[in-house]
Write an enzyme that holds these catalytic residues in place. Structure first.
Site, PDB file in Angstrom:
ATOM      1  N   ARG A   1       0.892  -1.274  -0.016  1.00 36.26           N
ATOM      2  CA  ARG A   1      -0.113   0.013  -0.011  1.00 36.26           C
ATOM      3  C   ARG A   1       0.939   1.363   0.056  1.00 36.26           C
ATOM      4  O   ARG A   1       0.321   2.450   0.509  1.00 36.26           O
ATOM      5  CB  ARG A   1      -0.953   0.064   1.295  1.00 36.26           C
ATOM      6  CG  ARG A   1      -1.955  -1.005   1.328  1.00 36.26           C
ATOM      7  CD  ARG A   1      -3.123  -0.790   1.751  1.00 36.26           C
ATOM      8  NE  ARG A   1      -4.203  -2.031   1.943  1.00 36.26           N
ATOM      9  CZ  ARG A   1      -4.013  -2.698   2.934  1.00 36.26           C
ATOM     10  NH1 ARG A   1      -3.306  -2.672   4.063  1.00 36.26           N
ATOM     11  NH2 ARG A   1      -5.273  -3.795   2.822  1.00 36.26           N
TER      12      ARG A   1
ATOM     13  N   LYS B   1       2.886  11.740 -10.057  1.00 31.58           N
ATOM     14  CA  LYS B   1       1.949  11.036 -11.081  1.00 31.58           C
ATOM     15  C   LYS B   1       2.545   9.917 -11.474  1.00 31.58           C
ATOM     16  O   LYS B   1       3.770   9.739 -11.876  1.00 31.58           O
ATOM     17  CB  LYS B   1       1.490  11.748 -12.278  1.00 31.58           C
ATOM     18  CG  LYS B   1       0.386  12.775 -12.206  1.00 31.58           C
ATOM     19  CD  LYS B   1      -0.002  13.506 -13.528  1.00 31.58           C
ATOM     20  CE  LYS B   1      -1.188  14.451 -13.213  1.00 31.58           C
ATOM     21  NZ  LYS B   1      -1.449  15.104 -14.705  1.00 31.58           N
TER      22      LYS B   1
ATOM     23  N   GLU C   1       8.778  20.909 -23.270  1.00 34.45           N
ATOM     24  CA  GLU C   1       8.197  20.882 -21.862  1.00 34.45           C
ATOM     25  C   GLU C   1       8.707  22.105 -20.960  1.00 34.45           C
ATOM     26  O   GLU C   1       8.060  22.634 -20.344  1.00 34.45           O
ATOM     27  CB  GLU C   1       8.204  19.693 -21.170  1.00 34.45           C
ATOM     28  CG  GLU C   1       7.603  18.288 -21.925  1.00 34.45           C
ATOM     29  CD  GLU C   1       6.193  18.485 -21.404  1.00 34.45           C
ATOM     30  OE1 GLU C   1       5.670  19.043 -20.562  1.00 34.45           O
ATOM     31  OE2 GLU C   1       5.332  17.315 -21.844  1.00 34.45           O
TER      32      GLU C   1
ATOM     33  N   LYS D   1       6.963  23.656 -11.499  1.00 36.26           N
ATOM     34  CA  LYS D   1       6.017  22.518 -11.090  1.00 36.26           C
ATOM     35  C   LYS D   1       5.876  22.175  -9.688  1.00 36.26           C
ATOM     36  O   LYS D   1       4.690  21.826  -9.245  1.00 36.26           O
ATOM     37  CB  LYS D   1       6.703  21.208 -11.923  1.00 36.26           C
ATOM     38  CG  LYS D   1       5.859  19.927 -11.564  1.00 36.26           C
ATOM     39  CD  LYS D   1       5.804  19.027 -12.794  1.00 36.26           C
ATOM     40  CE  LYS D   1       4.570  18.159 -12.812  1.00 36.26           C
ATOM     41  NZ  LYS D   1       4.706  17.025 -13.639  1.00 36.26           N
TER      42      LYS D   1
ATOM     43  N   GLU E   1      -4.544  17.388  -8.837  1.00 30.06           N
ATOM     44  CA  GLU E   1      -5.165  18.117 -10.316  1.00 30.06           C
ATOM     45  C   GLU E   1      -6.735  18.295  -9.979  1.00 30.06           C
ATOM     46  O   GLU E   1      -7.587  17.948 -10.654  1.00 30.06           O
ATOM     47  CB  GLU E   1      -4.925  17.247 -11.180  1.00 30.06           C
ATOM     48  CG  GLU E   1      -4.910  17.914 -12.620  1.00 30.06           C
ATOM     49  CD  GLU E   1      -4.506  17.064 -13.817  1.00 30.06           C
ATOM     50  OE1 GLU E   1      -3.498  16.583 -13.869  1.00 30.06           O
ATOM     51  OE2 GLU E   1      -5.021  17.322 -14.949  1.00 30.06           O
TER      52      GLU E   1
ATOM     53  N   ARG F   1      -3.351  22.492 -11.235  1.00 31.59           N
ATOM     54  CA  ARG F   1      -2.474  21.389 -11.952  1.00 31.59           C
ATOM     55  C   ARG F   1      -2.618  21.237 -13.375  1.00 31.59           C
ATOM     56  O   ARG F   1      -1.988  21.024 -14.238  1.00 31.59           O
ATOM     57  CB  ARG F   1      -2.409  20.176 -11.048  1.00 31.59           C
ATOM     58  CG  ARG F   1      -1.436  19.402 -11.643  1.00 31.59           C
ATOM     59  CD  ARG F   1      -1.020  18.346 -10.787  1.00 31.59           C
ATOM     60  NE  ARG F   1       0.248  17.311 -11.213  1.00 31.59           N
ATOM     61  CZ  ARG F   1       0.710  16.286 -10.525  1.00 31.59           C
ATOM     62  NH1 ARG F   1       0.619  16.193  -9.259  1.00 31.59           N
ATOM     63  NH2 ARG F   1       1.757  15.776 -11.191  1.00 31.59           N
TER      64      ARG F   1
ATOM     65  N   ASN G   1      -0.935  21.044 -18.415  1.00 30.05           N
ATOM     66  CA  ASN G   1      -1.308  20.031 -19.658  1.00 30.05           C
ATOM     67  C   ASN G   1      -1.520  20.997 -20.856  1.00 30.05           C
ATOM     68  O   ASN G   1      -2.196  20.511 -22.050  1.00 30.05           O
ATOM     69  CB  ASN G   1      -2.787  19.256 -19.529  1.00 30.05           C
ATOM     70  CG  ASN G   1      -2.494  18.344 -18.576  1.00 30.05           C
ATOM     71  OD1 ASN G   1      -1.510  17.517 -18.603  1.00 30.05           O
ATOM     72  ND2 ASN G   1      -3.111  18.110 -17.551  1.00 30.05           N
TER      73      ASN G   1
ATOM     74  N   HIS H   1      -1.305  19.494 -24.361  1.00 28.92           N
ATOM     75  CA  HIS H   1      -1.231  18.033 -24.097  1.00 28.92           C
ATOM     76  C   HIS H   1      -2.632  17.223 -24.527  1.00 28.92           C
ATOM     77  O   HIS H   1      -2.522  16.185 -25.405  1.00 28.92           O
ATOM     78  CB  HIS H   1      -1.052  17.626 -22.788  1.00 28.92           C
ATOM     79  CG  HIS H   1       0.288  17.629 -22.358  1.00 28.92           C
ATOM     80  ND1 HIS H   1       0.800  18.902 -22.086  1.00 28.92           N
ATOM     81  CD2 HIS H   1       1.149  16.665 -21.569  1.00 28.92           C
ATOM     82  CE1 HIS H   1       2.330  18.660 -21.737  1.00 28.92           C
ATOM     83  NE2 HIS H   1       2.347  17.349 -21.333  1.00 28.92           N
TER      84      HIS H   1
ATOM     85  N   HIS I   1      -1.697  14.625 -27.266  1.00 28.42           N
ATOM     86  CA  HIS I   1      -2.013  13.116 -26.918  1.00 28.42           C
ATOM     87  C   HIS I   1      -2.721  12.596 -28.208  1.00 28.42           C
ATOM     88  O   HIS I   1      -2.573  11.402 -28.425  1.00 28.42           O
ATOM     89  CB  HIS I   1      -2.857  13.096 -25.636  1.00 28.42           C
ATOM     90  CG  HIS I   1      -1.910  13.051 -24.489  1.00 28.42           C
ATOM     91  ND1 HIS I   1      -2.527  13.453 -23.085  1.00 28.42           N
ATOM     92  CD2 HIS I   1      -0.527  12.816 -24.321  1.00 28.42           C
ATOM     93  CE1 HIS I   1      -1.431  13.501 -22.332  1.00 28.42           C
ATOM     94  NE2 HIS I   1      -0.284  13.123 -22.788  1.00 28.42           N
TER      95      HIS I   1
ATOM     96  N   HIS J   1       6.682  12.420 -27.568  1.00 26.01           N
ATOM     97  CA  HIS J   1       5.970  13.210 -26.887  1.00 26.01           C
ATOM     98  C   HIS J   1       6.114  14.889 -26.553  1.00 26.01           C
ATOM     99  O   HIS J   1       5.341  15.317 -26.853  1.00 26.01           O
ATOM    100  CB  HIS J   1       5.811  12.587 -25.371  1.00 26.01           C
ATOM    101  CG  HIS J   1       4.935  13.328 -24.395  1.00 26.01           C
ATOM    102  ND1 HIS J   1       3.656  13.632 -24.439  1.00 26.01           N
ATOM    103  CD2 HIS J   1       5.436  14.222 -23.427  1.00 26.01           C
ATOM    104  CE1 HIS J   1       2.993  14.026 -23.364  1.00 26.01           C
ATOM    105  NE2 HIS J   1       4.169  14.658 -22.840  1.00 26.01           N
TER     106      HIS J   1
HETATM  107  N1  GLY Z   1       2.741  16.368 -16.792  1.00 27.34           N
HETATM  108  C1  GLY Z   1       1.442  17.159 -16.125  1.00 27.34           C
HETATM  109  C2  GLY Z   1       1.585  16.761 -14.535  1.00 27.34           C
HETATM  110  O1  GLY Z   1       2.377  16.383 -14.168  1.00 27.34           O
HETATM  111  O2  GLY Z   1       0.393  17.383 -13.940  1.00 27.34           O
END
Ligand code: GLY
Length: 375
Positions: A131, A153, A195, A237, A247, A251, A255, A258, A262, A280
Site C-alpha cells: 500500500r 503522477k 516541456e 512544477k 489535479e 495543476r 497540460n 497536451h 496526446h 511526446h
Molecule cells: N505532466 C503534467 C502533470 O504532472 O500534471
C-alpha cells in the site's frame, strides 16, 4: 561571493512543500553521490528499476554508490525493455515480483533510474507495494527531469489508452544528475525543451524571453544553461503541484498543448514502436501551437502571441504543425477521450497570451475543427 579557490556551487535544490514535502536535487555527478542517494532511505531494502538503454550506462554507478554509503543494503534490480511499449500491467507485475523476491519490507525504497516510462512504472509499483513504499526518482532525460519525475503522477498504459491505470504517489526525493544529459540524442533534448518552453507559455513570460536568449547554449548542451532551465521548470512544477497535488484545478494548466498532443500521439501509434511518429515533446510542441491558435480564434489572445510562440518552438527545431496525413475529425475524436473532459464537453488549456494560461470549459468542437484544418 566565491573565493578564487572555491568551486562555484553547482548543486541546486528545489523544495516541494505541501502535505508530502520532498527535495529536487539538480547538478552534476549526483548519481555517484552515495551520501545523497541514501539520505532518505529508511530501511535496508532497495529495488533499482531501470531500462535496457539506461541500465548499462548508469545502474552499476548507482548501485556502487548506494552500497558504499550504506554497506549491508540489500539491492535488487529490475530492467525493462526500453520504450513506451513497456509501460504495461505485465511489467508492473514483474516489478512487484522483484520487490517480493527482494523481501522488501514497508520501509523499502524503489529507485527509478530512467526516463518517464521507468519513473511512471516504478513509481506505480512503489505506490502499490504494501500500500505504498518510498520511491526516489533518478530521471535521466531532460523531459523527465522537468516534468514526469516531479509531482507524483504514476501510471501504466492499457490498450484502451495511456496512463489509464495509476496513482498519485509523491516521490521521497528527485535526484537529477545533469551529467547524463550529454549522452542524450539531440532529438530527445529538443523534446525536453518543449516541456521547458511550456512553463514560459503557462505562467512565465520572462522565462520565455530567457529561453529565446539562451537558445544556442541550450541546444549546445551548455551545462549551466540546462541546469538553470531545469531548476526554473522544477520551481514552477513544485509551486503548482504542492498547491494542487491531485489535479483538482490549477495543476491541469500543466497540460497546455497536451490534449492536442496526446491525440496526435494516439493517431500516429506512438513513437518508439518502429515508426517515425512524433515523440511526446514534439507532439506537445504542435499541441501548444494549436491551443494558441484556438485562443486567437476565440478572441482570447492575439494571433501575434501564437506566431511568436510557434517561432520560438521552430527555432528550437521543434515541429509546430499537425503532421501530414492526420485527419482533423480523427484527432477531434481522440480529444473527446481526454481525462480533463467532463459530461461530454471539451475542456482545454488555452491562454490569454504568453504566460497567461487558463482552463476553458465547453469549447465548441466546430472551433477546434476549424483550427485543426488550418494546418
Ligand atoms: N505532466 C503534467 C502533470 O504532472 O500534471
Amino acid at each position: 561571493m566565491n573565493l578564487p579557490s572555491e568551486k562555484p556551487c553547482t548543486h541546486r535544490v528545489v523544495e516541494v512543500g505541501g502535505e508530502h514535502p520532498y527535495r529536487i536535487h539538480i547538478g552534476p555527478g549526483l548519481l555517484g553521490d552515495g551520501a545523497l542517494l541514501v539520505q532518505t532511505l529508511r530501511g535496508k531494502h532497495a529495488l533499482l528499476v531501470s531500462d535496457s538503454h539506461v541500465a548499462p550506462l548508469y545502474a552499476a554507478q548507482v548501485r556502487d554508490a548506494l552500497l558504499a554509503a550504506k554497506p549491508g543494503l540489500k539491492i535488487g534490480g529490475f530492467v525493462l525493455p526500453a520504450g513506451e511499449q513497456s509501460k504495461t500491467l505485465e511489467h508492473f507485475g514483474q516489478t512487484i515480483d522483484a520487490l517480493a523476491a527482494l523481501g522488501a519490507t514497508r520501509d523499502a525504497c524503489v529507485f527509478a533510474l530512467g526516463g518517464g516510462v521507468v519513473g511512471d512504472l516504478a513509481g506505480f509499483a512503489a505506490a502499490c507495494w504494501m500500500r505504498g513504499i518510498d520511491c526516489v526518482q533518478l530521471p535521466t532525460t531532460l523531459l523527465s527531469m522537468v516534468d514526469s519525475s516531479v509531482g507524483g503522477k504514476t501510471a501504466v498504459d492499457i490498450p484502451q489508452g495511456k496512463n489509464l491505470v495509476g496513482a498519485f504517489h509523491p516521490p521521497r526525493a528527485v535526484i537529477a544528475d545533469t551529467d547524463v544529459l550529454h549522452s542524450l540524442p539531440i532529438r530527445e533534448l529538443r523534446a525536453g525543451l518543449a516541456e521547458v518552453i511550456k512553463y514560459g507559455g503557462i505562467r512565465d513570460p520572462l522565462f520565455f524571453e530567457w529561453l529565446r536568449a539562451e537558445r544556442e547554449a541550450l541546444l549546445n548542451f551548455d551545462a549551466a544553461a540546462l541546469a538553470q532551465a531545469i531548476a526554473r521548470s522544477c520551481e514552477h512544477k513544485a509551486e503548482i503541484t504542492e498547491r494542487d497535488p491531485l489535479e483538482k484545478g490549477e495543476r491541469a494548466l500543466l497540460n497546455l498543448g497536451h490534449t492536442f498532443g496526446h491525440a496526435i500521439e494516439a493517431e500516429q501509434g506512438y513513437s518508439g514502436a518502429g515508426n517515425d511518429a512524433l515523440n511526446h515533446g514534439e507532439a506537445v510542441a504542435v499541441g501548444m501551437v494549436q491551443a494558441a491558435k484556438l485562443a486567437a480564434q476565440l478572441g482570447m489572445a492575439s494571433r501575434d502571441d501564437a506566431e511568436n510562440y510557434a517561432a520560438l518552438l521552430r527555432d528550437f527545431g521543434l515541429p509546430t504543425e499537425i503532421p501530414a496525413g492526420l485527419r482533423a475529425e480523427a484527432l477531434l475524436a481522440r480529444m473527446r477521450l481526454d481525462k480533463k473532459n467532463l459530461a461530454g464537453h471539451l475542456r482545454l488549456i488555452l491562454w490569454r497570451g504568453i504566460g497567461k494560461a487558463e482552463m476553458v470549459a465547453d469549447v465548441d468542437e466546430a472551433d477546434v475543427l476549424a483550427v485543426l484544418k488550418t494546418n
